[in-house]
Design a protein around this motif. Sequence first.
Motif, PDB file in Angstrom:
ATOM      1  N   LEU A   5       0.755  -1.121  -0.092  1.00  0.00           N
ATOM      2  CA  LEU A   5      -0.374   0.164   0.096  1.00  0.00           C
ATOM      3  C   LEU A   5       0.858   0.922   0.241  1.00  0.00           C
ATOM      4  CD1 LEU A   5      -2.302  -1.371   2.255  1.00  0.00           C
ATOM      5  CD2 LEU A   5      -2.753  -0.931   0.318  1.00  0.00           C
ATOM      6  N   LEU A   6       0.634   2.325  -0.836  1.00  0.00           N
ATOM      7  CA  LEU A   6       1.014   3.319  -0.870  1.00  0.00           C
ATOM      8  C   LEU A   6       0.760   4.920  -0.239  1.00  0.00           C
ATOM      9  CD1 LEU A   6       1.657   3.156  -4.369  1.00  0.00           C
ATOM     10  CD2 LEU A   6       3.442   2.522  -2.699  1.00  0.00           C
ATOM     11  N   PHE A   7       1.247   5.817   0.493  1.00  0.00           N
ATOM     12  CA  PHE A   7       0.460   6.814   1.807  1.00  0.00           C
ATOM     13  C   PHE A   7       2.079   7.752   1.431  1.00  0.00           C
ATOM     14  CE2 PHE A   7       0.213   2.219   3.653  1.00  0.00           C
ATOM     15  CZ  PHE A   7      -1.553   2.730   4.226  1.00  0.00           C
ATOM     16  N   ASP A   8       0.897   8.423   1.864  1.00  0.00           N
ATOM     17  CA  ASP A   8       2.222  10.210   1.243  1.00  0.00           C
ATOM     18  C   ASP A   8       2.761  10.154   3.075  1.00  0.00           C
ATOM     19  OD1 ASP A   8      -0.326  10.687   3.498  1.00  0.00           O
ATOM     20  OD2 ASP A   8      -1.326  12.428   1.902  1.00  0.00           O
ATOM     21  N   ASP A   9       3.204  11.357   3.486  1.00  0.00           N
ATOM     22  CA  ASP A   9       3.554  11.660   4.506  1.00  0.00           C
ATOM     23  C   ASP A   9       2.627  11.753   5.946  1.00  0.00           C
ATOM     24  OD1 ASP A   9       6.100  11.429   2.738  1.00  0.00           O
ATOM     25  OD2 ASP A   9       6.175  14.009   2.950  1.00  0.00           O
ATOM     26  N   ASP A  10       1.712  11.901   5.744  1.00  0.00           N
ATOM     27  CA  ASP A  10       0.904  12.083   6.617  1.00  0.00           C
ATOM     28  C   ASP A  10       0.237  10.849   6.606  1.00  0.00           C
ATOM     29  OD1 ASP A  10       0.974  14.961   7.553  1.00  0.00           O
ATOM     30  OD2 ASP A  10      -0.403  15.096   5.547  1.00  0.00           O
ATOM     31  N   MET A  11       0.326   9.627   5.853  1.00  0.00           N
ATOM     32  CA  MET A  11      -0.181   8.773   5.839  1.00  0.00           C
ATOM     33  C   MET A  11      -1.613   8.237   5.175  1.00  0.00           C
ATOM     34  SD  MET A  11       2.631   6.237   6.708  1.00  0.00           S
ATOM     35  CE  MET A  11       1.521   4.769   7.133  1.00  0.00           C
ATOM     36  N   ARG A  12      -1.476   9.279   5.016  1.00  0.00           N
ATOM     37  CA  ARG A  12      -3.082   8.750   3.743  1.00  0.00           C
ATOM     38  C   ARG A  12      -2.297   7.913   2.498  1.00  0.00           C
ATOM     39  NH1 ARG A  12      -6.794  13.866   3.885  1.00  0.00           N
ATOM     40  NH2 ARG A  12      -8.376  12.161   3.419  1.00  0.00           N
ATOM     41  N   LEU A  13      -4.005   7.482   2.894  1.00  0.00           N
ATOM     42  CA  LEU A  13      -4.219   6.062   1.590  1.00  0.00           C
ATOM     43  C   LEU A  13      -3.845   6.673   0.039  1.00  0.00           C
ATOM     44  CD1 LEU A  13      -3.269   3.359   0.425  1.00  0.00           C
ATOM     45  CD2 LEU A  13      -6.078   3.285   0.757  1.00  0.00           C
ATOM     46  N   ARG A  14      -2.812   6.430  -0.827  1.00  0.00           N
ATOM     47  CA  ARG A  14      -2.979   6.920  -1.957  1.00  0.00           C
ATOM     48  C   ARG A  14      -2.719   5.886  -2.701  1.00  0.00           C
ATOM     49  NH1 ARG A  14      -4.804  10.702  -0.224  1.00  0.00           N
ATOM     50  NH2 ARG A  14      -4.025  12.732   0.448  1.00  0.00           N
ATOM     51  N   GLY A  15      -2.663   4.845  -2.405  1.00  0.00           N
ATOM     52  CA  GLY A  15      -2.420   4.062  -4.504  1.00  0.00           C
ATOM     53  C   GLY A  15      -2.054   2.354  -3.408  1.00  0.00           C
ATOM     54  N   TRP A  16      -1.923   1.545  -4.161  1.00  0.00           N
ATOM     55  CA  TRP A  16      -1.015   0.579  -4.459  1.00  0.00           C
ATOM     56  C   TRP A  16      -0.364   0.388  -5.311  1.00  0.00           C
ATOM     57  CZ3 TRP A  16      -1.417  -3.932  -7.469  1.00  0.00           C
ATOM     58  CH2 TRP A  16      -1.623  -5.448  -7.263  1.00  0.00           C
ATOM     59  N   THR A  17       0.572  -0.937  -4.427  1.00  0.00           N
ATOM     60  CA  THR A  17       1.094  -1.190  -6.197  1.00  0.00           C
ATOM     61  C   THR A  17       1.737  -3.227  -5.686  1.00  0.00           C
ATOM     62  OG1 THR A  17       3.398  -0.573  -7.350  1.00  0.00           O
ATOM     63  CG2 THR A  17       3.531  -0.554  -4.962  1.00  0.00           C
ATOM     64  N   ASN A  18       2.376  -3.494  -7.053  1.00  0.00           N
ATOM     65  CA  ASN A  18       2.868  -4.660  -7.163  1.00  0.00           C
ATOM     66  C   ASN A  18       4.548  -4.810  -8.187  1.00  0.00           C
ATOM     67  OD1 ASN A  18       4.480  -7.850  -7.923  1.00  0.00           O
ATOM     68  ND2 ASN A  18       1.920  -8.453  -8.175  1.00  0.00           N
TER      69      ASN A  18
END
Length: 244
Positions: free
Chosen positions: A141-154
């Motif tokens: 899972l991908l998060f910004d610096d505030d730990m808000r979810l922004r996406g997912w990657t394989n």
Amino acid sequence: MKVMLFAAGLGTRLRPLTDTMPKAMVPVAGRPLIDIVLRHLIAQGATEVVVNVHHFAQQIVDFVTQHEWPVPVRISDETDELLNTGGGLRHAAPLFAQDGAPILIHNVDILSNAPIAAFYKQNLQADATLMVSQRDTQRYLLFDDDMRLRGWTNIATGEVKSPFDHIEVDKLQRYAFSGIHMFSPRLFDLMAGRPAAFPIMDFYLEACAKADIRGYVQPDLHLLDVGKLNTLHEAESFVRELGL
């Protein structure tokens, strides 16, 4: 603490055991998985639990009803159709107290040393909070610096899922999902229009553009997925080590 315990899956990775029983009833250290996980969640502060059922559903229903629990344990019946995680949660919603409090979501085949009670108390404000950790895997899972979810990657395939255009994966923090998360009933409105069955992670990856969906990094997380035959022996040692 309201808890949704996902136990409806087919348990295909645990065949041939799950040819005759649901994965929730697979024994670990002489006890069904559901007994271990359910009692652990109650010890961590669960005040009501809903368990969804589908595969060999009656075995789980019998187990739950034949035992006394210190909190209400209700059954969400999916015998007619397996609703996946998102659909299963939405289907179970009427069985919970309608007080607006978040629902702690946990899989029946996950064992961990996660401090569930502390996690719940510290994350009551967001629309959803996903417990994550620094763990080597292919899917993050991908998060910004505030730990808000922004996406997912394989990272093996390079695939990326995100509701945001021109997402820069290299500038985001990546963490592995634990399968433990908190869900505010406020999010049910955003599920409108979805089919009966859908994965909750797909929902999160779309809803994070509209809702406050965050990650919570759990240090020193020791987690075991008991969804495979080769993990059952390790699970026995894990249960004894943690006193579950």
